[in-house]
Design an enzyme around this catalytic site. Structure first.
Site, PDB file in Angstrom:
ATOM      1  N   ILE A   1       0.852  -1.191   0.000  1.00 31.97           N
ATOM      2  CA  ILE A   1       0.000   0.000   0.000  1.00 31.97           C
ATOM      3  C   ILE A   1       0.885   1.237   0.000  1.00 31.97           C
ATOM      4  O   ILE A   1       1.716   1.421   0.905  1.00 31.97           O
ATOM      5  CB  ILE A   1      -0.923   0.037   1.239  1.00 31.97           C
ATOM      6  CG1 ILE A   1      -1.743  -1.254   1.355  1.00 31.97           C
ATOM      7  CG2 ILE A   1      -1.840   1.254   1.194  1.00 31.97           C
ATOM      8  CD1 ILE A   1      -2.529  -1.371   2.653  1.00 31.97           C
TER       9      ILE A   1
ATOM     10  N   ASP B   1       9.151   7.600  -1.078  1.00 32.47           N
ATOM     11  CA  ASP B   1       8.382   8.636  -1.765  1.00 32.47           C
ATOM     12  C   ASP B   1       8.187   8.199  -3.213  1.00 32.47           C
ATOM     13  O   ASP B   1       9.126   8.170  -3.997  1.00 32.47           O
ATOM     14  CB  ASP B   1       9.140   9.964  -1.696  1.00 32.47           C
ATOM     15  CG  ASP B   1       8.335  11.122  -2.281  1.00 32.47           C
ATOM     16  OD1 ASP B   1       7.297  10.871  -2.931  1.00 32.47           O
ATOM     17  OD2 ASP B   1       8.763  12.280  -2.104  1.00 32.47           O
TER      18      ASP B   1
ATOM     19  N   ASN C   1      -2.303   4.032  -3.766  1.00 31.41           N
ATOM     20  CA  ASN C   1      -3.131   5.001  -3.054  1.00 31.41           C
ATOM     21  C   ASN C   1      -2.486   6.384  -2.962  1.00 31.41           C
ATOM     22  O   ASN C   1      -3.186   7.384  -2.878  1.00 31.41           O
ATOM     23  CB  ASN C   1      -3.419   4.485  -1.640  1.00 31.41           C
ATOM     24  CG  ASN C   1      -3.979   5.557  -0.735  1.00 31.41           C
ATOM     25  OD1 ASN C   1      -5.122   5.972  -0.880  1.00 31.41           O
ATOM     26  ND2 ASN C   1      -3.157   6.040   0.197  1.00 31.41           N
TER      27      ASN C   1
ATOM     28  N   TYR D   1      -5.038  18.725 -10.727  1.00 29.97           N
ATOM     29  CA  TYR D   1      -5.442  17.523  -9.988  1.00 29.97           C
ATOM     30  C   TYR D   1      -6.432  16.691 -10.806  1.00 29.97           C
ATOM     31  O   TYR D   1      -6.303  15.465 -10.906  1.00 29.97           O
ATOM     32  CB  TYR D   1      -6.064  17.908  -8.642  1.00 29.97           C
ATOM     33  CG  TYR D   1      -6.511  16.709  -7.842  1.00 29.97           C
ATOM     34  CD1 TYR D   1      -5.579  15.836  -7.292  1.00 29.97           C
ATOM     35  CD2 TYR D   1      -7.866  16.447  -7.652  1.00 29.97           C
ATOM     36  CE1 TYR D   1      -5.992  14.719  -6.568  1.00 29.97           C
ATOM     37  CE2 TYR D   1      -8.284  15.343  -6.934  1.00 29.97           C
ATOM     38  CZ  TYR D   1      -7.348  14.479  -6.391  1.00 29.97           C
ATOM     39  OH  TYR D   1      -7.755  13.380  -5.675  1.00 29.97           O
TER      40      TYR D   1
ATOM     41  N   LYS E   1      -5.982  12.730 -12.219  1.00 37.00           N
ATOM     42  CA  LYS E   1      -6.893  11.626 -11.925  1.00 37.00           C
ATOM     43  C   LYS E   1      -7.569  11.109 -13.196  1.00 37.00           C
ATOM     44  O   LYS E   1      -7.909   9.922 -13.291  1.00 37.00           O
ATOM     45  CB  LYS E   1      -7.934  12.058 -10.893  1.00 37.00           C
ATOM     46  CG  LYS E   1      -7.340  12.242  -9.490  1.00 37.00           C
ATOM     47  CD  LYS E   1      -6.670  10.972  -8.996  1.00 37.00           C
ATOM     48  CE  LYS E   1      -6.132  11.093  -7.586  1.00 37.00           C
ATOM     49  NZ  LYS E   1      -5.507   9.842  -7.096  1.00 37.00           N
TER      50      LYS E   1
ATOM     51  N   VAL F   1     -14.231  12.894   0.821  1.00 34.19           N
ATOM     52  CA  VAL F   1     -13.747  12.124   1.959  1.00 34.19           C
ATOM     53  C   VAL F   1     -12.984  13.058   2.880  1.00 34.19           C
ATOM     54  O   VAL F   1     -12.132  13.835   2.424  1.00 34.19           O
ATOM     55  CB  VAL F   1     -12.804  10.975   1.525  1.00 34.19           C
ATOM     56  CG1 VAL F   1     -12.415  10.112   2.720  1.00 34.19           C
ATOM     57  CG2 VAL F   1     -13.442  10.135   0.433  1.00 34.19           C
TER      58      VAL F   1
END
Length: 373
Positions: free
Chosen positions: A123, A180, A207, A273, A277, A306
């Protein structure tokens, strides 16, 4: 809901379950279990025993409870608490249950735990938010029978997660590695230098992601453009490419990419951003098509609003501005998305939850939200 008569009693388990586990009751009722079992030649006690035997006992997690939310018992635990008090006799073999009933029981957790058992999960961005919650969700769902490779820039936070998990589940193995993902030259060394017992990765959860600022086109800092693309796109692609040969050699594996509603619906102040995505979505869909002849599952989960550190980072540490984003609404929390991720990974190998968009109930799109002000 009609009652069904067994040889020694008239009993309505669906009604009994409904008050504490409405979803479980609805699932059972929807699959016509009552009709399937109406002629079953077993007394009430044996029927109760069969339910108790095949529903999953999910113990209360010893890990800390989810913040901002009252702890909720699982449907599986609820079923067991209702049924284990009954007196029981001989248990019929699992194969004797009607197929509809067997498939219903599978959703309660037994199969999920067995499918996750012994797997190694990597993860990224695991020190906080969705990544952290996903680590805890995997270890809870597997009962601790899992290996977790947790990466992020903040090593101290990863070590804290390791200690909490291994204290609760001594059988689990957690490998916290400061890394990183935006530093592309370091990716090869990171994977090549994994501990020997953690090299056989089964699940990759991409993630790690970030957003800087709300500047509009024409005034966006180049440094913000660079870090968002390096982290959200280039790092995700590079790590995926590094691990893909392993998955191909194994002939299976799960790649979970965390996207966003922003990748589906761009909005003012989010040009970069949203572009990152959207790139993740295109990359994910292409990868799924390229791997169609394999058993490698490619899964995308796109959250809506979120509440994590996301907005704090976006507003460069201004907590007041970050809090204003969630004013008058009840946003999702990290654990909501973690549940979706682990659910998708723990399905039967032939089942691919390919693309999931997750909203809180007050949200209908990136810009349409109902606020109680």
């Amino acid at each position: 809901m009609p009652l069904f008569k067994l040889s020694d009693a008239v009993f309505d388990p669906i009604l009994s379950i409904k008050s504490t586990a409405p979803v479980a009751a609805e699932q059972i009722g929807r699959r016509h279990v009552v009709d399937a079992l109406i002629t079953a030649p077993c007394p009430r006690a044996r029927f109760l025993r069969s339910l108790n035997h095949f529903s999953t006992t999910v113990p209360q997690s010893p890990l800390s409870t989810i913040p901002h939310r009252k702890p909720q018992p699982s449907h599986s635990a609820t079923l067991n608490s209702l049924l284990t008090t009954r007196y029981c006799h001989q248990v019929p073999p699992f194969s004797s249950l009607p197929r509809t009933f067997r498939r219903t029981i599978m959703s309660f957790g037994t199969s999920a735990a067995s499918r996750l058992a012994g797997k190694t999960v990597l993860i990224t961005g695991a020190s906080s938010g969705i990544g952290r919650a996903t680590a805890f969700e995997f270890v809870n769902a597997s009962g601790g029978d899992i290996k977790l490779i947790l990466t992020a820039r903040r090593e101290a936070a990863l070590v804290s997660i390791k200690e909490e998990i291994e204290k609760a589940y001594p059988k689990s193995k957690v490998f916290p590695i400061a890394f990183d993902v935006s530093k592309l030259p370091a990716i090869d060394a990171f994977v090549d230098n994994l501990p020997a017992e953690a090299k056989d990765i089964d699940v990759l959860v991409n993630n790690a992601g970030m957003v800087h600022g709300v500047d509009q086109v024409g005034s966006i800092a180049q440094s913000d453009i660079d870090i968002m693309f390096q982290t959200n796109v280039f790092g995700l692609i590079a790590l995926t490419q590094k691990l893909l040969p392993l998955f191909k050699e194994k002939g299976k594996g799960d790649i979970v990419n965390i996207g966003s509603i922003a990748g589906r619906e761009p909005y003012p102040g989010g040009a970069i951003y949203c572009a990152t995505k959207a790139a993740v979505k295109s990359f994910t869909e292409t990868l799924r098509k390229e791997l169609i002849a394999s058993r490698i599952r490619v899964i995308e989960v796109d959250p809506g609003q979120v509440e994590t550190e996301f907005s704090v980072v976006r507003f460069r540490g201004d907590k007041g501005k970050a809090d204003a984003v969630y004013k008058g609404v009840e946003p999702l929390i990290a654990e909501d998305i973690a549940e979706v991720i682990v659910f998708a990974v723990s399905r039967r190998e032939n089942v691919v939850i390919a693309d999931t968009l997750v909203f809180p109930s007050h949200q209908a799109s990136a810009l349409i939200m109902h606020r109680k002000l």
